[in-house]
Design an enzyme around this catalytic site. Structure first.
Site, PDB file in Angstrom:
ATOM      1  N   GLY A 219      -1.490   1.864  -9.375  1.00  0.00           N
ATOM      2  CA  GLY A 219      -1.702   2.814  -8.284  1.00  0.00           C
ATOM      3  C   GLY A 219      -0.542   3.771  -8.128  1.00  0.00           C
TER       4      GLY A 219
ATOM      5  N   LYS B 183       7.568   4.606 -11.999  1.00  0.00           N
ATOM      6  CA  LYS B 183       7.009   4.026 -10.770  1.00  0.00           C
ATOM      7  C   LYS B 183       7.283   5.022  -9.643  1.00  0.00           C
ATOM      8  CE  LYS B 183       6.924  -0.242  -8.077  1.00  0.00           C
ATOM      9  NZ  LYS B 183       7.292  -1.670  -8.102  1.00  0.00           N
TER      10      LYS B 183
ATOM     11  N   ASP C  73      -0.441   6.611  -1.635  1.00  0.00           N
ATOM     12  CA  ASP C  73      -0.062   7.935  -2.130  1.00  0.00           C
ATOM     13  C   ASP C  73       0.522   7.974  -3.539  1.00  0.00           C
ATOM     14  OD1 ASP C  73       2.318   6.686  -1.645  1.00  0.00           O
ATOM     15  OD2 ASP C  73       2.908   7.958   0.041  1.00  0.00           O
TER      16      ASP C  73
ATOM     17  N   ASP D  63      -1.919  -9.966 -10.157  1.00  0.00           N
ATOM     18  CA  ASP D  63      -1.647  -8.632 -10.707  1.00  0.00           C
ATOM     19  C   ASP D  63      -0.155  -8.409 -10.890  1.00  0.00           C
ATOM     20  OD1 ASP D  63      -2.022  -8.765  -7.777  1.00  0.00           O
ATOM     21  OD2 ASP D  63      -1.220  -6.737  -7.803  1.00  0.00           O
ATOM     22  N   ASN D  64       0.653  -9.313 -10.369  1.00  0.00           N
ATOM     23  CA  ASN D  64       2.102  -9.200 -10.550  1.00  0.00           C
ATOM     24  C   ASN D  64       2.637 -10.261 -11.511  1.00  0.00           C
ATOM     25  OD1 ASN D  64       2.219  -7.021  -8.795  1.00  0.00           O
ATOM     26  ND2 ASN D  64       2.662  -8.286  -7.003  1.00  0.00           N
TER      27      ASN D  64
HETATM   28  P1  AMP Z   1       2.096  -4.653  -5.372  1.00  0.00           P
HETATM   29  O1  AMP Z   1       1.644  -5.967  -4.803  1.00  0.00           O
HETATM   30  O2  AMP Z   1       3.146  -3.968  -4.556  1.00  0.00           O
HETATM   31  O3  AMP Z   1       2.524  -4.782  -6.788  1.00  0.00           O
HETATM   32  O4  AMP Z   1       0.857  -3.633  -5.311  1.00  0.00           O
HETATM   33  C1  AMP Z   1      -0.495  -4.005  -5.248  1.00  0.00           C
HETATM   34  C2  AMP Z   1      -1.381  -2.852  -5.619  1.00  0.00           C
HETATM   35  O5  AMP Z   1      -1.186  -1.730  -4.756  1.00  0.00           O
HETATM   36  C3  AMP Z   1      -1.186  -2.316  -7.028  1.00  0.00           C
HETATM   37  O6  AMP Z   1      -2.423  -1.943  -7.542  1.00  0.00           O
HETATM   38  C4  AMP Z   1      -0.312  -1.103  -6.810  1.00  0.00           C
HETATM   39  O7  AMP Z   1      -0.442  -0.161  -7.835  1.00  0.00           O
HETATM   40  C5  AMP Z   1      -0.852  -0.568  -5.502  1.00  0.00           C
HETATM   41  N1  AMP Z   1       0.138   0.220  -4.762  1.00  0.00           N
HETATM   42  C6  AMP Z   1       1.252  -0.231  -4.158  1.00  0.00           C
HETATM   43  N2  AMP Z   1       1.929   0.772  -3.570  1.00  0.00           N
HETATM   44  C7  AMP Z   1       1.231   1.901  -3.801  1.00  0.00           C
HETATM   45  C8  AMP Z   1       1.399   3.270  -3.468  1.00  0.00           C
HETATM   46  N3  AMP Z   1       2.429   3.705  -2.738  1.00  0.00           N
HETATM   47  N4  AMP Z   1       0.466   4.133  -3.911  1.00  0.00           N
HETATM   48  C9  AMP Z   1      -0.581   3.731  -4.633  1.00  0.00           C
HETATM   49  N5  AMP Z   1      -0.809   2.462  -4.970  1.00  0.00           N
HETATM   50  C10 AMP Z   1       0.078   1.546  -4.565  1.00  0.00           C
HETATM   51 MG    MG Z   2       2.072  -4.950  -8.400  1.00  0.00          MG
END
Ligand code: AMP
Ligand code: MG
Length: 520
Positions: free
Chosen positions: A102, A122, A134, A269-270
């Site tokens: 994202g 990133k 965003d 996903d992480n």
């Molecule tokens: P995370 O647990 O932080 O790794 O993120 C979970 C999901 O949310 C992943 O698909 C990321 O790509 C998406 N994501 C997190 N922050 C953002 C952001 N600011 N804009 C778009 N997608 C995000």
């Molecule tokens: Mg992630």
């Protein structure tokens, strides 16, 4: 800038036919082509020389305008085509459907010295996978990822790495405390690097959609490029592949337990398919040794991702990956055996790791008890994990009465360590001393081994926050100071002794130091 670009991922895997950044569900494709966002006034803040060298990027290139533009997404190199990957995932135990990159955009793959690296930005803008967000990242979370991923590498923990940290020049709106008070913050972009950024979720998404064709294509690709020692893809080798992912995941988590790292969001996903620490968000470092601690305030209620639960979650996540790979294997037994082995190996490797932390080379039947007793005394009063193990290396055989004095700096409330608590500690040092009598190593040799296993310097939560506070005021010196400090975490660095200290009191309940939340 001369780079040896490969682009295997985009050549060999199916792509999304739509090439716009707009948000959508992407089917039967492993990635979507995207365009990084142009930013106001990109400014390079820091570059990891070590990473740049590894990629074959010259020192003169690092200082160029082109370097800044490429690694902030403002220039796309002519022979490359940026893309975002499609993945799903289980978040906090629940299937979340399509997630995907994202706010990550892959630039290209570089080959240097026969090694291949995927390079990713990133915070470079929205992609089809941005959902309601965003695609951007703020300075504080970018500094945290940049410093910590490189620090983990130097600690010897498998991890994705970072090449550069830059300001985008744009402002980003964030509600830091989730209390309805959003404010503008500086936007930033980290370029990160790994042999592959594939996650468990990349496999899960195709299994969830019953798209077994793409699942097979992706798995075969992964085996051919990243597990080629297993041989050509086949049912037998899918099983071997899962066994190796399981082993690597366990190894990574044992390292986390060794250094006191708490990931904070171990959603599937992480979880990297290569067993690398990935996605540095609300992670934290143990200060007081505490199995129940998590830095992630979003997870405060159930503490699913607490320090002591990381090995179990690793297993839970592997169950999800096993389910995802099942359609290619169609047999549960070999997968179950591998998962059973994870549990057995965890017990064994965890014990070995703790032995090494204590400077024990031999194994005896009483070691588990010695370690359990230690964990018990460590929990009696808040005791700094890093200081304790590092200082324990000064222990001298035959002098258990000196034990408490040697490690006393690790206690956050030293006056609690009297009476019964002090007595329990003295008893523990006696059994530790008796156990050391069975070892052949002398004090000095044991100390050298212990110092190579128990880091002196880790990125304590408040240290990152100090660097963030300074950077928000335009002062980046501390980023560089901490970066250099953490390049040699096991060394004595007399001029840096101030970082070998307990968390200061002001940081105990401060946002950013002990309270963090998901994606920012
Ligand atoms: P995370 O647990 O932080 O790794 O993120 C979970 C999901 O949310 C992943 O698909 C990321 O790509 C998406 N994501 C997190 N922050 C953002 C952001 N600011 N804009 C778009 N997608 C995000
Ligand atoms: Mg992630």
């Amino acid at each position: 800038m001369q780079l040896n670009i490969k682009n295997k991922f985009t050549k060999e895997l199916p792509s999304d036919p739509i090439t716009k950044n707009s948000r959508r569900q992407v089917k039967e494709a492993c990635f979507s082509y995207v365009t990084p966002k142009k930013t106001q006034s990109p400014k390079m803040m820091h570059v990891s020389r070590d990473m740049a060298n590894t990629l074959g990027i010259l020192d003169t290139d690092i200082k160029s305008k082109q370097f800044t533009n490429v690694f902030t997404g403002n220039e796309v190199l002519s022979n490359t085509r940026p893309y975002a990957m499609c993945y799903g995932g289980h978040q906090f135990g629940n299937w979340a459907g399509q997630l995907g990159d994202g706010r990550a955009i892959n630039l290209f793959e570089i080959e240097h010295h026969h090694k291949q690296w995927q390079v990713q930005l990133k915070g470079a803008g929205e992609t089809p996978y941005s959902r309601t967000a965003d695609g951007l990242a703020v300075l504080r979370s970018s500094i945290r990822e940049y410093l910590c991923s490189e620090a983990m590498h130097h600690l010897g923990v498998p991890t994705t790495r970072a090449l550069s940290l830059a300001l985008s020049g744009d402002e980003v709106m964030r509600d830091m405390l989730y209390d309805g008070n959003p404010a503008l913050e500086k936007g930033a972009i980290v370029s990160r690097v790994a042999p592959s950024f594939l996650r468990f979720g990349n496999f899960e998404i195709f299994a969830a959609r019953q798209d077994h064709k793409t699942l097979k294509t992706l798995t075969d690709y992964t085996i051919r490029h990243h597990f080629s020692h297993l041989g050509e893809p086949s049912k037998e080798n899918y099983i071997k592949f899962f066994a190796e992912v399981s082993k690597r995941t366990l190894k990574m988590i044992i390292h986390w337990q060794r250094v006191g790292f708490v990931h904070g969001v171990m959603n599937t996903d992480n979880m990297s398919i290569l067993g690398l620490t990935i996605d540095y968000g609300p992670y934290g470092w143990l200060e007081g040794f505490d199995f129940g601690w998590t830095p992630n305030t979003t997870d405060n209620q159930h503490k699913r991702y607490r320090f002591g639960n990381q090995p179990n979650i690793g297993l839970w996540n592997l169950y999800q990956l096993a389910n995802a790979l099942y359609p290619l294997i169609e047999e549960t037994e070999p997968l179950e055996t591998i998962l059973e082995n994870y549990k057995i190996n965890f017990e064994k490797e965890s014990l070995d790791m703790m032995r090494s932390k204590l400077g024990l080379s031999m194994t005896t039947d009483q070691d588990s008890e010695l370690i359990e007793k230690l964990e018990h005394v460590l929990l009696l009063t808040e005791t700094d994990m890093t200081l304790f193990f590092r200082n324990l290396s000064k222990f001298r055989k035959g002098h258990p009465e000196q034990g408490l004095d040697i490690i006393k700096d690790a206690f956050y409330t030293p006056n609690e360590v009297s009476g019964k608590i002090a007595q329990q500690w003295r008893e523990w040092f006696k059994i530790y001393d008796l156990r050391l009598e069975q070892e052949s190593l002398e004090n000095e040799a044991r100390q050298i081994k212990m110092k190579a296993f128990n880091p002196k310097y880790v990125l304590r939560n408040y240290m990152a926050q100090l660097a963030i506070d300074d950077a928000n005021k335009g002062d980046y010196k501390l980023i560089n100071e901490l970066f250099q400090l953490l390049e040699k975490p096991y060394d004595e660095q007399p001029h840096n002794e101030k970082w070998f200290a307990k968390r200061p009191d002001w940081a105990r309940h401060k946002v950013g130091c002990s309270m963090l939340s998901c994606s920012s």
